[in-house]
Scaffold this motif. Structure first.
Motif, PDB file in Angstrom:
ATOM      1  N   THR A  21       0.818  -1.207   0.000  1.00  0.00           N
ATOM      2  CA  THR A  21       0.000   0.000   0.000  1.00  0.00           C
ATOM      3  C   THR A  21       0.857   1.264   0.000  1.00  0.00           C
ATOM      4  OG1 THR A  21      -1.728  -1.173   1.218  1.00  0.00           O
ATOM      5  CG2 THR A  21      -1.830   1.227   1.205  1.00  0.00           C
ATOM      6  N   PHE A  24       2.746   1.695  -3.329  1.00  0.00           N
ATOM      7  CA  PHE A  24       1.818   2.108  -4.382  1.00  0.00           C
ATOM      8  C   PHE A  24       1.520   3.606  -4.305  1.00  0.00           C
ATOM      9  CE2 PHE A  24      -2.509   3.038  -5.764  1.00  0.00           C
ATOM     10  CZ  PHE A  24      -2.519   2.525  -7.049  1.00  0.00           C
ATOM     11  N   LEU A  25       1.297   4.104  -3.092  1.00  0.00           N
ATOM     12  CA  LEU A  25       0.985   5.526  -2.929  1.00  0.00           C
ATOM     13  C   LEU A  25       2.225   6.403  -3.086  1.00  0.00           C
ATOM     14  CD1 LEU A  25      -1.443   5.299   0.131  1.00  0.00           C
ATOM     15  CD2 LEU A  25      -2.049   5.611  -2.279  1.00  0.00           C
ATOM     16  N   ARG A  28       3.473   7.395  -6.627  1.00  0.00           N
ATOM     17  CA  ARG A  28       2.599   8.314  -7.338  1.00  0.00           C
ATOM     18  C   ARG A  28       2.762   9.769  -6.925  1.00  0.00           C
ATOM     19  NH1 ARG A  28       1.173   3.586  -8.278  1.00  0.00           N
ATOM     20  NH2 ARG A  28      -0.182   2.996 -10.019  1.00  0.00           N
ATOM     21  N   VAL A  61      -7.375   6.368  -8.121  1.00  0.00           N
ATOM     22  CA  VAL A  61      -6.270   5.689  -7.463  1.00  0.00           C
ATOM     23  C   VAL A  61      -6.724   4.369  -6.858  1.00  0.00           C
ATOM     24  CG1 VAL A  61      -4.561   5.857  -5.612  1.00  0.00           C
ATOM     25  CG2 VAL A  61      -5.063   7.845  -7.017  1.00  0.00           C
ATOM     26  N   THR A  62      -7.920   4.347  -6.291  1.00  0.00           N
ATOM     27  CA  THR A  62      -8.419   3.114  -5.679  1.00  0.00           C
ATOM     28  C   THR A  62      -8.572   2.006  -6.721  1.00  0.00           C
ATOM     29  OG1 THR A  62     -10.669   3.985  -5.932  1.00  0.00           O
ATOM     30  CG2 THR A  62      -9.602   4.280  -3.786  1.00  0.00           C
ATOM     31  N   GLN A  64      -6.840   1.778  -9.544  1.00  0.00           N
ATOM     32  CA  GLN A  64      -5.489   1.362  -9.899  1.00  0.00           C
ATOM     33  C   GLN A  64      -4.904   0.425  -8.842  1.00  0.00           C
ATOM     34  OE1 GLN A  64      -2.798   4.521 -11.252  1.00  0.00           O
ATOM     35  NE2 GLN A  64      -4.546   5.884 -11.479  1.00  0.00           N
ATOM     36  N   TYR A  65      -5.184   0.716  -7.581  1.00  0.00           N
ATOM     37  CA  TYR A  65      -4.663  -0.103  -6.492  1.00  0.00           C
ATOM     38  C   TYR A  65      -5.258  -1.508  -6.535  1.00  0.00           C
ATOM     39  CZ  TYR A  65      -3.694  -1.739  -1.750  1.00  0.00           C
ATOM     40  OH  TYR A  65      -3.292  -2.477  -0.670  1.00  0.00           O
ATOM     41  N   TYR A  68      -3.723  -3.417  -9.329  1.00  0.00           N
ATOM     42  CA  TYR A  68      -2.348  -3.799  -9.030  1.00  0.00           C
ATOM     43  C   TYR A  68      -2.312  -5.001  -8.088  1.00  0.00           C
ATOM     44  CZ  TYR A  68       2.325  -3.564  -7.005  1.00  0.00           C
ATOM     45  OH  TYR A  68       3.586  -3.873  -6.559  1.00  0.00           O
ATOM     46  N   VAL A  69      -3.098  -4.954  -7.016  1.00  0.00           N
ATOM     47  CA  VAL A  69      -3.119  -6.055  -6.047  1.00  0.00           C
ATOM     48  C   VAL A  69      -3.644  -7.334  -6.695  1.00  0.00           C
ATOM     49  CG1 VAL A  69      -4.128  -6.878  -3.889  1.00  0.00           C
ATOM     50  CG2 VAL A  69      -3.334  -4.519  -4.067  1.00  0.00           C
ATOM     51  N   GLN A 275       7.394  -0.336  -8.018  1.00  0.00           N
ATOM     52  CA  GLN A 275       6.582  -1.045  -7.028  1.00  0.00           C
ATOM     53  C   GLN A 275       7.078  -2.469  -6.830  1.00  0.00           C
ATOM     54  OE1 GLN A 275       2.355   1.272  -8.019  1.00  0.00           O
ATOM     55  NE2 GLN A 275       2.825  -0.687  -8.931  1.00  0.00           N
TER      56      GLN A 275
END
Length: 306
Positions: A21, A24-25, A28, A61-62, A64-65, A68-69, A275
């Motif tokens: 987490t 990831f943030l 960016r 962003v959520t 994208q997260y 990614y996960v 990442q």
């Protein structure tokens, strides 16, 4: 033992979630627009927006997260924005180089550091102690980039016995290994000396000497083995650092490892690669810490893994 290992493995899951987490943030907020870099300097704003949409950077962003996960859970680290290749291929192509450099560096630096530490610790307050610790402090204090440039000027430019940059043969490992290993050997030497000095104060050491046991036997059979418990921690952490790759050293010698790959990825704002690299570095430290805990029990059977 098995129950303890399972407990530790399960305990790493929250750590990995936090790492994923934050990484990831964090990437960016790095200045720069990766879509602009991919599209090129001459691209129009419309072209940049098209690239941003293709890469999914225009999504919340959520979203994208979650994407990614989800990819991580399926073994997909994404595609490099810089090379257009899967990130897993980029990392696997350089991971072997980093492991080879780390293994060579740790081997000689651990041996040298332990020997210097034992030598200093068993001669506390004497010239051997002062000499050993002076060398250790010098190794810690000298910047790695300065050592690297000095080795290049001396061994590559002046004496011409080694290549100026890393090559595929064993010669390409010598200068990067020395640059990385000097500081690590110094750290290990200091920890070994401190541990030796503390162990020598213990009652069972005085008892062993009172029984007439030879000093070499006392040092290597009783003092050395018990002092290694704390030294193993230092060696393990340093190995994790080496596997993570030394950014400065790999940059100085143009060594194709994970550290230089991270620099290239940051310069290009390659989110997927950044990442994945940081996640791998974190996972390496977690695994190494687990192995160090197991080694505690091997070195000292009295330690119970609870």
């Amino acid at each position: 033992m098995l129950k303890y290992l399972l407990k530790r493995i399960v305990g790493t899951i929250p750590t990995l979630i936090i790492v994923v987490t934050f990484v990831f943030l964090f990437v960016r907020i790095i200045p720069g627009d990766p879509a602009r870099l991919v599209a090129g300097e001459q691209a129009t704003q419309q072209d940049v927006e098209a690239v941003r949409e293709r890469l999914g950077l225009n999504k919340p962003v959520t979203t994208q997260y979650i994407t990614y996960v989800s990819g991580l859970l399926h073994g997909d680290l994404g595609t490099s924005l810089r090379t257009k290749r899967p990130v897993l291929e980029e990392i696997s192509g350089r991971f072997g180089n980093t492991v080879r450099l780390a293994a060579v560096t740790l081997l000689w630096s651990a041996i040298a550091g332990v020997l210097f530490g034992v030598w200093s610790g068993t001669h506390r307050g004497k010239w051997q102690d002062y000499t050993g610790m002076t060398v250790a402090v010098s190794g810690i204090s000298l910047p790695s980039f300065w050592i690297g440039f000095l080795l290049i000027m001396l061994l590559a430019v002046k004496m011409k016995i080694l290549p100026t940059t890393s090559s595929s043969d064993w010669k390409g490992l010598i200068m990067p290994s020395i640059t990385l290993g000097l500081g690590i050997a110094a750290i290990i030497a200091r920890f070994t000396r401190s541990s030796i000095v503390e162990i020598l104060k213990e009652d069972y050491i005085r008892t062993a000497r009172a029984k007439g046991i030879r000093e070499k036997v006392v040092v290597w059979k009783h003092v050395f083995r018990n002092s290694m418990i704390s030294v193993v921690t230092v060696v393990g952490l340093q190995f994790g650092f080496l596997l993570g790759g030394s950014v400065v050293t790999e940059t100085v010698f143009a060594y194709p490892g994970l550290g230089s790959l991270l620099i290239e990825s940051v310069n290009y704002r390659d989110y997927p690669a950044i990442q994945s690299l940081i996640l791998i570095f974190s996972l390496q430290f977690i695994v190494i810490n687990l192995l160090v805990d197991v080694l505690y029990a091997v070195l000292n059977p009295e330690i119970k893994l609870q």
